[in-house]
Design an enzyme around this catalytic site. Structure first.
Site, PDB file in Angstrom:
ATOM      1  N   TYR A 144      -2.143  -0.977  10.736  1.00 14.42           N
ATOM      2  CA  TYR A 144      -2.348  -1.495   9.382  1.00 14.42           C
ATOM      3  C   TYR A 144      -1.145  -1.168   8.496  1.00 14.42           C
ATOM      4  CZ  TYR A 144      -3.827  -1.782   4.570  1.00 14.42           C
ATOM      5  OH  TYR A 144      -3.865  -2.077   3.228  1.00 14.42           O
ATOM      6  N   LYS A 154       1.911  -3.688   6.761  1.00 11.07           N
ATOM      7  CA  LYS A 154       2.344  -3.763   5.353  1.00 11.07           C
ATOM      8  C   LYS A 154       3.852  -3.531   5.244  1.00 11.07           C
ATOM      9  CE  LYS A 154      -1.633  -4.581   3.461  1.00 11.07           C
ATOM     10  NZ  LYS A 154      -1.895  -5.881   2.841  1.00 11.07           N
ATOM     11  N   SER A 190       0.838  -1.201   0.000  1.00 14.14           N
ATOM     12  CA  SER A 190       0.000   0.000   0.000  1.00 14.14           C
ATOM     13  C   SER A 190       0.870   1.247   0.000  1.00 14.14           C
ATOM     14  CB  SER A 190      -0.857  -0.021   1.276  1.00 14.14           C
ATOM     15  OG  SER A 190      -1.447   1.229   1.512  1.00 14.14           O
TER      16      SER A 190
HETATM   17  P1  NAD Z   1     -10.996  -7.239   0.976  1.00 15.01           P
HETATM   18  O1  NAD Z   1     -11.255  -7.219   2.448  1.00 15.01           O
HETATM   19  O2  NAD Z   1     -12.141  -7.085   0.054  1.00 15.01           O
HETATM   20  O3  NAD Z   1     -10.212  -8.584   0.598  1.00 15.01           O
HETATM   21  C1  NAD Z   1      -9.404  -9.279   1.510  1.00 15.01           C
HETATM   22  C2  NAD Z   1      -9.880 -10.720   1.484  1.00 15.01           C
HETATM   23  O4  NAD Z   1      -9.073 -11.498   2.363  1.00 15.01           O
HETATM   24  C3  NAD Z   1     -11.322 -10.892   1.958  1.00 15.01           C
HETATM   25  O5  NAD Z   1     -12.015 -11.656   0.980  1.00 15.01           O
HETATM   26  C4  NAD Z   1     -11.223 -11.627   3.278  1.00 15.01           C
HETATM   27  O6  NAD Z   1     -12.328 -12.471   3.501  1.00 15.01           O
HETATM   28  C5  NAD Z   1      -9.913 -12.378   3.110  1.00 15.01           C
HETATM   29  N1  NAD Z   1      -9.173 -12.650   4.353  1.00 15.01           N
HETATM   30  C6  NAD Z   1      -8.880 -11.801   5.355  1.00 15.01           C
HETATM   31  N2  NAD Z   1      -8.149 -12.412   6.300  1.00 15.01           N
HETATM   32  C7  NAD Z   1      -7.954 -13.687   5.870  1.00 15.01           C
HETATM   33  C8  NAD Z   1      -7.273 -14.810   6.397  1.00 15.01           C
HETATM   34  N3  NAD Z   1      -6.648 -14.730   7.576  1.00 15.01           N
HETATM   35  N4  NAD Z   1      -7.281 -15.963   5.702  1.00 15.01           N
HETATM   36  C9  NAD Z   1      -7.941 -16.056   4.515  1.00 15.01           C
HETATM   37  N5  NAD Z   1      -8.604 -15.019   3.967  1.00 15.01           N
HETATM   38  C10 NAD Z   1      -8.603 -13.849   4.635  1.00 15.01           C
HETATM   39  O7  NAD Z   1      -9.892  -6.136   0.686  1.00 15.01           O
HETATM   40  P2  NAD Z   1      -9.333  -5.576  -0.692  1.00 15.01           P
HETATM   41  O8  NAD Z   1      -9.701  -4.148  -0.773  1.00 15.01           O
HETATM   42  O9  NAD Z   1      -9.655  -6.475  -1.804  1.00 15.01           O
HETATM   43  O10 NAD Z   1      -7.781  -5.639  -0.381  1.00 15.01           O
HETATM   44  C11 NAD Z   1      -6.980  -6.730  -0.763  1.00 15.01           C
HETATM   45  C12 NAD Z   1      -5.563  -6.501  -0.254  1.00 15.01           C
HETATM   46  O11 NAD Z   1      -5.080  -5.274  -0.779  1.00 15.01           O
HETATM   47  C13 NAD Z   1      -5.453  -6.383   1.262  1.00 15.01           C
HETATM   48  O12 NAD Z   1      -4.265  -7.009   1.676  1.00 15.01           O
HETATM   49  C14 NAD Z   1      -5.377  -4.901   1.491  1.00 15.01           C
HETATM   50  O13 NAD Z   1      -4.697  -4.563   2.685  1.00 15.01           O
HETATM   51  C15 NAD Z   1      -4.602  -4.453   0.267  1.00 15.01           C
HETATM   52  N6  NAD Z   1      -4.836  -3.049  -0.091  1.00 15.01           N
HETATM   53  C16 NAD Z   1      -6.124  -2.602  -0.260  1.00 15.01           C
HETATM   54  C17 NAD Z   1      -6.352  -1.268  -0.566  1.00 15.01           C
HETATM   55  C18 NAD Z   1      -7.752  -0.723  -0.704  1.00 15.01           C
HETATM   56  O14 NAD Z   1      -7.925   0.481  -0.578  1.00 15.01           O
HETATM   57  N7  NAD Z   1      -8.760  -1.548  -0.964  1.00 15.01           N
HETATM   58  C19 NAD Z   1      -5.264  -0.400  -0.725  1.00 15.01           C
HETATM   59  C20 NAD Z   1      -3.974  -0.898  -0.563  1.00 15.01           C
HETATM   60  C21 NAD Z   1      -3.772  -2.229  -0.238  1.00 15.01           C
HETATM   61  C1  WQD Z   2      -9.887   9.503   0.511  1.00 13.14           C
HETATM   62  C2  WQD Z   2     -10.119  10.991   0.741  1.00 13.14           C
HETATM   63  C3  WQD Z   2     -10.520  11.532   3.044  1.00 13.14           C
HETATM   64  C4  WQD Z   2     -14.308   9.342   3.343  1.00 13.14           C
HETATM   65  C5  WQD Z   2      -7.248   4.496   2.814  1.00 13.14           C
HETATM   66  C6  WQD Z   2      -6.113   3.859   3.556  1.00 13.14           C
HETATM   67  C7  WQD Z   2      -5.043   3.439   2.608  1.00 13.14           C
HETATM   68  C8  WQD Z   2      -5.613   2.575   1.501  1.00 13.14           C
HETATM   69  C9  WQD Z   2      -6.809   3.176   0.871  1.00 13.14           C
HETATM   70  C10 WQD Z   2      -5.322   0.273   2.139  1.00 13.14           C
HETATM   71  C11 WQD Z   2      -9.418  11.527   1.979  1.00 13.14           C
HETATM   72  C12 WQD Z   2     -11.751  11.821   2.219  1.00 13.14           C
HETATM   73  C13 WQD Z   2     -13.139   9.893   2.873  1.00 13.14           C
HETATM   74  C14 WQD Z   2     -15.386  10.212   3.723  1.00 13.14           C
HETATM   75  C15 WQD Z   2     -14.035  12.102   3.090  1.00 13.14           C
HETATM   76  N1  WQD Z   2      -6.033   1.306   1.998  1.00 13.14           N
HETATM   77  N2  WQD Z   2     -13.002  11.255   2.757  1.00 13.14           N
HETATM   78  N3  WQD Z   2     -15.207  11.552   3.572  1.00 13.14           N
HETATM   79  O1  WQD Z   2      -7.672   7.502   3.549  1.00 13.14           O
HETATM   80  O2  WQD Z   2      -6.655   7.925   1.251  1.00 13.14           O
HETATM   81  O3  WQD Z   2      -6.745   5.630   2.139  1.00 13.14           O
HETATM   82  O4  WQD Z   2      -7.748   3.582   1.864  1.00 13.14           O
HETATM   83  O5  WQD Z   2      -4.128   0.165   1.997  1.00 13.14           O
HETATM   84  O6  WQD Z   2      -4.066   2.756   3.348  1.00 13.14           O
HETATM   85  O7  WQD Z   2      -5.586   4.797   4.473  1.00 13.14           O
HETATM   86  O8  WQD Z   2      -8.838   6.694   1.436  1.00 13.14           O
HETATM   87  O9  WQD Z   2     -11.144   6.718   0.592  1.00 13.14           O
HETATM   88  O10 WQD Z   2     -10.746   6.803   3.107  1.00 13.14           O
HETATM   89  O11 WQD Z   2     -10.190   8.784   1.705  1.00 13.14           O
HETATM   90  O12 WQD Z   2     -13.932  13.324   3.003  1.00 13.14           O
HETATM   91  O13 WQD Z   2     -16.447   9.771   4.179  1.00 13.14           O
HETATM   92  O14 WQD Z   2     -11.528  11.191   0.968  1.00 13.14           O
HETATM   93  O15 WQD Z   2     -10.350  12.509   4.048  1.00 13.14           O
HETATM   94  O16 WQD Z   2      -9.013  12.838   1.694  1.00 13.14           O
HETATM   95  P1  WQD Z   2      -7.444   7.056   2.172  1.00 13.14           P
HETATM   96  P2  WQD Z   2     -10.316   7.189   1.725  1.00 13.14           P
END
Ligand code: NAD
Ligand code: WQD
Length: 338
Positions: free
Chosen positions: A149, A153, A124
């Site tokens: 979190y 990572k 991330s």
């Molecule tokens: P998500 O929660 O939709 O997907 C994660 C999946 O992992 C889920 O289906 C959940 O059921 C499964 N899971 C969780 N713990 C588990 C375990 N211990 N064993 C087996 N399965 C398990 O999330 P996502 O948005 O698809 O994110 C996927 C990955 O990408 C995550 O590692 C997340 O941290 C990373 N990521 C997401 C974002 C984002 O904003 N969505 C941003 C950066 C990184």
């Molecule tokens: C985006 C912008 C908020 C909600 C998070 C995690 C990051 C990554 C992605 C996993 C910001 C604003 C949001 C709301 C708002 N996840 N906002 N009202 O915080 O950039 O990232 O998700 O790795 O690690 O930190 O994403 O979508 O929450 O926010 O004003 O109800 O929208 O302040 O500027 P963020 P977000």
């Protein structure tokens, strides 16, 4: 040979499984369904006409992993499984370290025991911490994370670096996602958060569909174009395709490499809101709220390394992100729950 996709029933995982099946890869999904529905993969199968083997199980469960590696010809692993809510991680740090760090260690140990040496990790942008210069570039040292979190990572990236340095046959790519949004253009799969969404686009979409009354904008006094926070939003199908490019690159990678996956440009909260209104034709009422603790003013990716070395760049813009989010939300106002 097959790809093991942990967390493959989740948001980014299901879109990636779809892309893998579409190009003919054999896919095994391991997911404990803690944050996903079995329905997502049923729809992927309908869309592709192909089947991924699904195993309901936990990455912390060695017996399950051993069975997966014994029964399927796994060559590489794409590791999405984990917990992802930044705010929740500050309240439940042990659960986050257990799932995200211990879970990855158990997976890597069982991969080693089975002789599986190719790994892609969902990292991330948060690993750059609070003080990295913008745009974020991979040569900046990672660290200074501000939540359990983010630290989980960071820790996994360091583990991958050290393991890859110790085992010349192991190769790993950490993909540092910026802000994934959008849905497959069929509107059949998409993001389905539990409870009130934490993230901007799902919140906006639920206001538009009538599930929530108004968006709260967290601060309008940041040093940005209009005072609201700026982020690098990336369409989830572009992100999914980035994983395929990374998978193809893995055999040529020696050791551990990290790539930013972002669009390389930032949009403000108000710009996102206006773009959504334009694509959906729905007004989205909002009110300005105080800043959210831990939020940064603005960051986006330098995405040039992925373009140069993975031959990947985003191809979908803001209007597609919004149209696809809205199609998914309209077709599935309650998400996967019928
Ligand atoms: P998500 O929660 O939709 O997907 C994660 C999946 O992992 C889920 O289906 C959940 O059921 C499964 N899971 C969780 N713990 C588990 C375990 N211990 N064993 C087996 N399965 C398990 O999330 P996502 O948005 O698809 O994110 C996927 C990955 O990408 C995550 O590692 C997340 O941290 C990373 N990521 C997401 C974002 C984002 O904003 N969505 C941003 C950066 C990184
Ligand atoms: C985006 C912008 C908020 C909600 C998070 C995690 C990051 C990554 C992605 C996993 C910001 C604003 C949001 C709301 C708002 N996840 N906002 N009202 O915080 O950039 O990232 O998700 O790795 O690690 O930190 O994403 O979508 O929450 O926010 O004003 O109800 O929208 O302040 O500027 P963020 P977000």
């Amino acid at each position: 040979m097959a790809v093991l996709v942990t967390g493959g029933a989740g948001y980014i995982g299901s879109h990636t499984v779809l892309s893998l099946l579409m190009r003919g890869d054999e896919v095994v999904v391991l997911d404990n369904l803690s944050n996903a529905s079995r329905e997502s993969l049923r729809r992927v199968e309908q869309l592709t006409g192909k089947t991924a083997t699904f195993i309901e199980g936990d990455i912390l469960d060695r017996a399950v992993l051993q069975a997966v590696f014994a029964q399927h010809p796994i060559q590489s692993v794409i590791h999405f499984a984990g917990l992802k809510a930044v705010g929740e991680s500050t309240r439940k740090p042990l659960e986050y370290y257990q799932n995200n760090v211990t879970g990855t260690l158990v997976l890597l140990e069982e991969m080693r025991a089975a002789g599986v040496k190719q790994f892609i990790f969902s990292s991330s942008a948060t690993v750059y911490g609070a003080n990295a210069p913008v745009p974020y570039v991979e040569t900046t040292e990672i660290g200074g994370t501000t939540s359990p979190y983010g630290t989980s990572k960071l820790m996994v990236e360091l583990i991958l670096r050290d393991y890859a340095a110790a085992d010349a046959d192991f190769s790993a790519i950490a993909l540092r996602y910026f802000n994934p949004v959008g849905a497959h253009d069929s509107g059949e799969i998409g993001e389905d958060p539990n409870g009130i969404p934490n993230n901007l686009l799902p919140y906006i979409a639920q206001v538009a569909v009538g599930r929530l009354p108004a968006l709260g904008i967290f601060g309008d006094d940041y040093p940005t174009q209009d005072g609201t926070g700026v982020r690098d939003y990336i369409h989830v199908m572009d992100l999914a395709e980035g994983h395929l490019k990374a998978l193809d690159k893995l055999p040529a990678i020696q050791g551990y490499k990290a790539y930013n996956l972002g669009a390389g440009e930032g949009y403000s909260v108000l710009e996102m809101l206006k773009a959504f209104e334009l694509a959906s034709g729905k007004p989205v009422p909002y009110e300005i709220k105080p800043r959210r603790a831990g939020d940064l003013a603005a960051f986006w990716a330098d995405a040039s390394l992925a373009e140069k070395e993975l031959n990947w760049r985003v191809s979908r813009g803001l209007s597609e992100m919004m149209a696809d989010t809205w199609r998914w939300q309209q077709k599935n106002p309650q998400g996967f729950a019928q």
